[in-house]
Write a protein that holds these residues in place. Structure first.
Motif, PDB file in Angstrom:
ATOM      1  N   SER A 129       0.816  -1.220   0.000  1.00 33.51           N
ATOM      2  CA  SER A 129       0.000   0.000   0.000  1.00 33.51           C
ATOM      3  C   SER A 129       0.846   1.265   0.000  1.00 33.51           C
ATOM      4  O   SER A 129       1.892   1.341   0.637  1.00 33.51           O
ATOM      5  CB  SER A 129      -0.934   0.000   1.226  1.00 33.51           C
ATOM      6  OG  SER A 129      -0.204  -0.210   2.413  1.00 33.51           O
TER       7      SER A 129
ATOM      8  N   ALA B  38      -0.444   5.092   0.780  1.00 35.33           N
ATOM      9  CA  ALA B  38      -1.723   5.468   1.389  1.00 35.33           C
ATOM     10  C   ALA B  38      -1.709   6.859   2.005  1.00 35.33           C
ATOM     11  O   ALA B  38      -0.650   7.481   2.150  1.00 35.33           O
ATOM     12  CB  ALA B  38      -2.030   4.453   2.496  1.00 35.33           C
TER      13      ALA B  38
ATOM     14  N   ASP C 295      -2.849   8.240   5.740  1.00 40.82           N
ATOM     15  CA  ASP C 295      -3.196   7.739   7.070  1.00 40.82           C
ATOM     16  C   ASP C 295      -3.704   8.872   7.953  1.00 40.82           C
ATOM     17  O   ASP C 295      -3.244  10.015   7.834  1.00 40.82           O
ATOM     18  CB  ASP C 295      -1.943   7.175   7.776  1.00 40.82           C
ATOM     19  CG  ASP C 295      -1.424   5.884   7.153  1.00 40.82           C
ATOM     20  OD1 ASP C 295      -2.147   5.259   6.351  1.00 40.82           O
ATOM     21  OD2 ASP C 295      -0.283   5.505   7.494  1.00 40.82           O
TER      22      ASP C 295
ATOM     23  N   ALA D 257       2.255   0.679   3.678  1.00 37.98           N
ATOM     24  CA  ALA D 257       3.324  -0.267   3.975  1.00 37.98           C
ATOM     25  C   ALA D 257       4.474  -0.136   2.974  1.00 37.98           C
ATOM     26  O   ALA D 257       5.648  -0.143   3.355  1.00 37.98           O
ATOM     27  CB  ALA D 257       2.747  -1.686   3.947  1.00 37.98           C
TER      28      ALA D 257
ATOM     29  N   TYR E  44       6.713   3.166   3.607  1.00 33.92           N
ATOM     30  CA  TYR E  44       7.708   3.031   4.685  1.00 33.92           C
ATOM     31  C   TYR E  44       8.820   2.077   4.250  1.00 33.92           C
ATOM     32  O   TYR E  44      10.005   2.339   4.473  1.00 33.92           O
ATOM     33  CB  TYR E  44       7.062   2.494   5.968  1.00 33.92           C
ATOM     34  CG  TYR E  44       6.253   3.523   6.724  1.00 33.92           C
ATOM     35  CD1 TYR E  44       6.893   4.437   7.554  1.00 33.92           C
ATOM     36  CD2 TYR E  44       4.875   3.591   6.617  1.00 33.92           C
ATOM     37  CE1 TYR E  44       6.173   5.384   8.269  1.00 33.92           C
ATOM     38  CE2 TYR E  44       4.142   4.532   7.325  1.00 33.92           C
ATOM     39  CZ  TYR E  44       4.797   5.420   8.140  1.00 33.92           C
ATOM     40  OH  TYR E  44       4.081   6.361   8.840  1.00 33.92           O
TER      41      TYR E  44
ATOM     42  N   TRP F 110      -6.189   4.739   5.612  1.00 37.26           N
ATOM     43  CA  TRP F 110      -6.205   3.950   6.856  1.00 37.26           C
ATOM     44  C   TRP F 110      -6.161   4.899   8.044  1.00 37.26           C
ATOM     45  O   TRP F 110      -5.443   5.912   8.013  1.00 37.26           O
ATOM     46  CB  TRP F 110      -5.002   2.998   6.899  1.00 37.26           C
ATOM     47  CG  TRP F 110      -4.915   2.196   8.159  1.00 37.26           C
ATOM     48  CD1 TRP F 110      -5.636   1.089   8.471  1.00 37.26           C
ATOM     49  CD2 TRP F 110      -4.050   2.439   9.291  1.00 37.26           C
ATOM     50  NE1 TRP F 110      -5.284   0.620   9.719  1.00 37.26           N
ATOM     51  CE2 TRP F 110      -4.305   1.436  10.247  1.00 37.26           C
ATOM     52  CE3 TRP F 110      -3.089   3.408   9.573  1.00 37.26           C
ATOM     53  CZ2 TRP F 110      -3.652   1.366  11.463  1.00 37.26           C
ATOM     54  CZ3 TRP F 110      -2.428   3.338  10.791  1.00 37.26           C
ATOM     55  CH2 TRP F 110      -2.707   2.329  11.720  1.00 37.26           C
TER      56      TRP F 110
ATOM     57  N   TYR G 208      -3.632   4.688  18.861  1.00 32.65           N
ATOM     58  CA  TYR G 208      -2.775   3.926  19.784  1.00 32.65           C
ATOM     59  C   TYR G 208      -3.184   4.160  21.226  1.00 32.65           C
ATOM     60  O   TYR G 208      -3.619   5.259  21.592  1.00 32.65           O
ATOM     61  CB  TYR G 208      -1.306   4.314  19.591  1.00 32.65           C
ATOM     62  CG  TYR G 208      -0.795   3.876  18.248  1.00 32.65           C
ATOM     63  CD1 TYR G 208      -0.228   2.619  18.075  1.00 32.65           C
ATOM     64  CD2 TYR G 208      -0.954   4.697  17.133  1.00 32.65           C
ATOM     65  CE1 TYR G 208       0.195   2.193  16.831  1.00 32.65           C
ATOM     66  CE2 TYR G 208      -0.534   4.279  15.883  1.00 32.65           C
ATOM     67  CZ  TYR G 208       0.040   3.023  15.738  1.00 32.65           C
ATOM     68  OH  TYR G 208       0.440   2.599  14.503  1.00 32.65           O
TER      69      TYR G 208
ATOM     70  N   ASN H 260       2.402  -5.453   2.995  1.00 30.63           N
ATOM     71  CA  ASN H 260       1.010  -5.608   3.349  1.00 30.63           C
ATOM     72  C   ASN H 260       0.062  -5.059   2.274  1.00 30.63           C
ATOM     73  O   ASN H 260       0.050  -3.868   1.998  1.00 30.63           O
ATOM     74  CB  ASN H 260       0.825  -4.845   4.666  1.00 30.63           C
ATOM     75  CG  ASN H 260      -0.468  -5.161   5.328  1.00 30.63           C
ATOM     76  OD1 ASN H 260      -1.151  -6.122   4.964  1.00 30.63           O
ATOM     77  ND2 ASN H 260      -0.813  -4.351   6.303  1.00 30.63           N
ATOM     78  N   ILE H 261      -0.702  -5.961   1.686  1.00 25.73           N
ATOM     79  CA  ILE H 261      -1.777  -5.621   0.728  1.00 25.73           C
ATOM     80  C   ILE H 261      -2.501  -6.934   0.437  1.00 25.73           C
ATOM     81  O   ILE H 261      -2.094  -7.987   0.931  1.00 25.73           O
ATOM     82  CB  ILE H 261      -1.226  -4.899  -0.557  1.00 25.73           C
ATOM     83  CG1 ILE H 261      -2.333  -4.136  -1.286  1.00 25.73           C
ATOM     84  CG2 ILE H 261      -0.513  -5.865  -1.507  1.00 25.73           C
ATOM     85  CD1 ILE H 261      -3.013  -3.055  -0.490  1.00 25.73           C
TER      86      ILE H 261
ATOM     87  N   MET I  81      -1.467  -8.703   7.469  1.00 27.96           N
ATOM     88  CA  MET I  81      -2.022  -8.317   8.768  1.00 27.96           C
ATOM     89  C   MET I  81      -3.406  -8.904   8.982  1.00 27.96           C
ATOM     90  O   MET I  81      -3.962  -9.548   8.092  1.00 27.96           O
ATOM     91  CB  MET I  81      -1.993  -6.800   8.954  1.00 27.96           C
ATOM     92  CG  MET I  81      -2.960  -6.020   8.130  1.00 27.96           C
ATOM     93  SD  MET I  81      -2.694  -4.240   8.317  1.00 27.96           S
ATOM     94  CE  MET I  81      -3.513  -3.924   9.877  1.00 27.96           C
TER      95      MET I  81
ATOM     96  N   GLY J 111       4.092   2.189  10.932  1.00 29.40           N
ATOM     97  CA  GLY J 111       5.124   1.965   9.921  1.00 29.40           C
ATOM     98  C   GLY J 111       6.406   1.372  10.473  1.00 29.40           C
ATOM     99  O   GLY J 111       7.332   1.096   9.704  1.00 29.40           O
ATOM    100  N   ALA J 112       6.471   1.147  11.786  1.00 22.31           N
ATOM    101  CA  ALA J 112       7.709   0.588  12.353  1.00 22.31           C
ATOM    102  C   ALA J 112       7.974  -0.794  11.760  1.00 22.31           C
ATOM    103  O   ALA J 112       9.113  -1.122  11.412  1.00 22.31           O
ATOM    104  CB  ALA J 112       7.614   0.508  13.872  1.00 22.31           C
TER     105      ALA J 112
HETATM  106  P1  AMP Z   1       2.558  -1.008  10.381  1.00 25.52           P
HETATM  107  O1  AMP Z   1       2.438   0.030  11.449  1.00 25.52           O
HETATM  108  O2  AMP Z   1       3.981  -1.356  10.041  1.00 25.52           O
HETATM  109  O3  AMP Z   1       1.700  -2.214  10.617  1.00 25.52           O
HETATM  110  O4  AMP Z   1       1.982  -0.373   9.027  1.00 25.52           O
HETATM  111  C1  AMP Z   1       1.130   0.732   8.989  1.00 25.52           C
HETATM  112  C2  AMP Z   1       0.841   1.104   7.543  1.00 25.52           C
HETATM  113  O5  AMP Z   1       0.131   0.034   6.909  1.00 25.52           O
HETATM  114  C3  AMP Z   1      -0.028   2.337   7.464  1.00 25.52           C
HETATM  115  O6  AMP Z   1       0.715   3.383   6.886  1.00 25.52           O
HETATM  116  C4  AMP Z   1      -1.237   1.919   6.618  1.00 25.52           C
HETATM  117  O7  AMP Z   1      -1.490   2.795   5.553  1.00 25.52           O
HETATM  118  C5  AMP Z   1      -0.904   0.531   6.098  1.00 25.52           C
HETATM  119  N1  AMP Z   1      -2.037  -0.397   6.236  1.00 25.52           N
HETATM  120  C6  AMP Z   1      -2.919  -0.501   7.270  1.00 25.52           C
HETATM  121  N2  AMP Z   1      -3.829  -1.469   7.049  1.00 25.52           N
HETATM  122  C7  AMP Z   1      -3.510  -2.014   5.846  1.00 25.52           C
HETATM  123  C8  AMP Z   1      -4.066  -3.084   5.057  1.00 25.52           C
HETATM  124  N3  AMP Z   1      -5.139  -3.777   5.461  1.00 25.52           N
HETATM  125  N4  AMP Z   1      -3.462  -3.370   3.876  1.00 25.52           N
HETATM  126  C9  AMP Z   1      -2.383  -2.678   3.471  1.00 25.52           C
HETATM  127  N5  AMP Z   1      -1.814  -1.677   4.153  1.00 25.52           N
HETATM  128  C10 AMP Z   1      -2.366  -1.335   5.336  1.00 25.52           C
END
Ligand code: AMP
Length: 302
Positions: free
Chosen positions: A8, A10, A12, A28, A31, A80, A84, A122-123, A147, A232-233
């Motif tokens: 992705s 995106a 956020d 994802a 980052y 997204w 937290y 992640n996608i 995820m 994004g960590a």
């Molecule tokens: P992380 O914190 O490393 O899990 O990744 C966060 C990033 O993942 C954010 O910048 C979101 O835009 C992206 N993200 C969140 N949910 C999804 C999903 N279902 N599919 C793809 N990317 C996602």
């Protein structure tokens, strides 16, 4: 060696006890690409909507990131939103809008097809698979992140894609969800039956653990006094990890262990500020200084 990533890109919306941002660039693959580009040239595959401006795209400029595979489509970019908890350890997803990703059919530019290192960030798992299928021959190393969203909605597609990757790199709760095992070593054994030969578990403030046929290797998270935003960590960890390996050009026990440290280094920088803010100003010299700090942090004699 060049490193291909699909995932992705995106916008956020982020909330943590340290503040709130309504709309910032995330995703994802974003980052991952920025983190990995400190070590190796990155080829990006993703789609953005017409709300993603040339200015937004500047995040990729001046780095070794090829955006020939970043498509533009009519509509809105992936969105997204997450919040937290007080201690930053838990997060709730407030919104996931796939938007232009819902109809994305990636077509790899010719020059990407010979990539030897591939990261399926992640996608949707069928999109990840689609990209992997377009790579000629078997890449030297293919790794995948996913995820809960995809584990719950597209389990069959995920299982199919997992058959074709060498490394699964996910966080601890996703590892447990995917394997139905609470114990991470038992979970690893379950995951090896699905395809990957190596499991890398990202454990937030507890660091990361790698399990493969040779055994277990752990790195701590870098102790930070004021973490701000963990978004994004995990993707930055993956970028540091895969970027280091692609830059080294060999996958061995020694390079995998160093990749774990560079993953942890990049992840630790990302949480220091909101969104991509810290990665945008990061310098190579800072990365190497922190890697040396890691060596000190974990050194002991028996
Ligand atoms: P992380 O914190 O490393 O899990 O990744 C966060 C990033 O993942 C954010 O910048 C979101 O835009 C992206 N993200 C969140 N949910 C999804 C999903 N279902 N599919 C793809 N990317 C996602």
């Amino acid at each position: 060696m060049s490193l291909l990533v699909v995932g992705s890109v995106a916008f956020d919306a982020l909330e943590s006890p340290y503040g709130k941002v309504e709309r910032t660039i995330g995703g994802a693959a974003t980052y991952f690409a920025v983190a990995a580009s400190f070590f190796a040239p990155v080829s990006l595959v993703a789609v953005v909507g017409d709300d993603f401006t040339k200015k937004d795209e500047e995040v990729f400029r001046g780095r070794h990131i090829d955006t020939a595979g970043l498509e533009r489509a009519a509509g809105k970019s992936f969105f997204w939103a997450g919040r937290y908890s007080e201690n930053l350890n838990e997060r709730v997803t407030l919104a996931t809008e796939l938007n232009v990703f819902a109809d994305f059919k990636p077509k790899l530019p010719e020059k990407y097809r010979t990539s030897k290192y591939v990261f399926l960030a992640n996608i949707a798992p069928d999109l990840q698979h689609d990209v992997l299928k377009q790579v000629q021959g078997k890449p030297k190393l293919a790794a995948l992140d996913t995820m809960n969203y995809w584990i719950e909605r597209t389990p069959a597609e995920l299982r199919e894609t997992l058959k074709h990757v060498d490394i699964l790199m996910i966080n601890d709760s996703e590892t447990r969800q995917l394997s139905n095992e609470h114990n991470l070593l038992r979970a690893a054994r379950h995951i090896f039956k699905l395809g990957p030969k190596t499991l890398v578990v990202k454990r937030g403030e507890y660091g990361a653990m790698m399990v493969d046929s040779k055994g277990v290797f752990c790195v701590p998270a870098f102790p930070l006094e004021e973490p701000h935003d963990p978004t994004g960590a995990g993707d930055s960890f993956a970028g540091g990890f895969m970027g280091y390996l692609a830059g080294a050009g060999t996958v061995s026990d020694a390079t995998l262990r160093r990749a774990m440290v560079f993953g942890s280094v990049l992840g630790s920088f990302t949480v220091e500020k909101f969104g991509l803010d810290r990665l945008r100003t990061l310098k190579r010299t800072e990365i190497h200084a922190r890697a040396r700090h890691f060596a000190k942090l974990t050194q002991f004699q028996l």
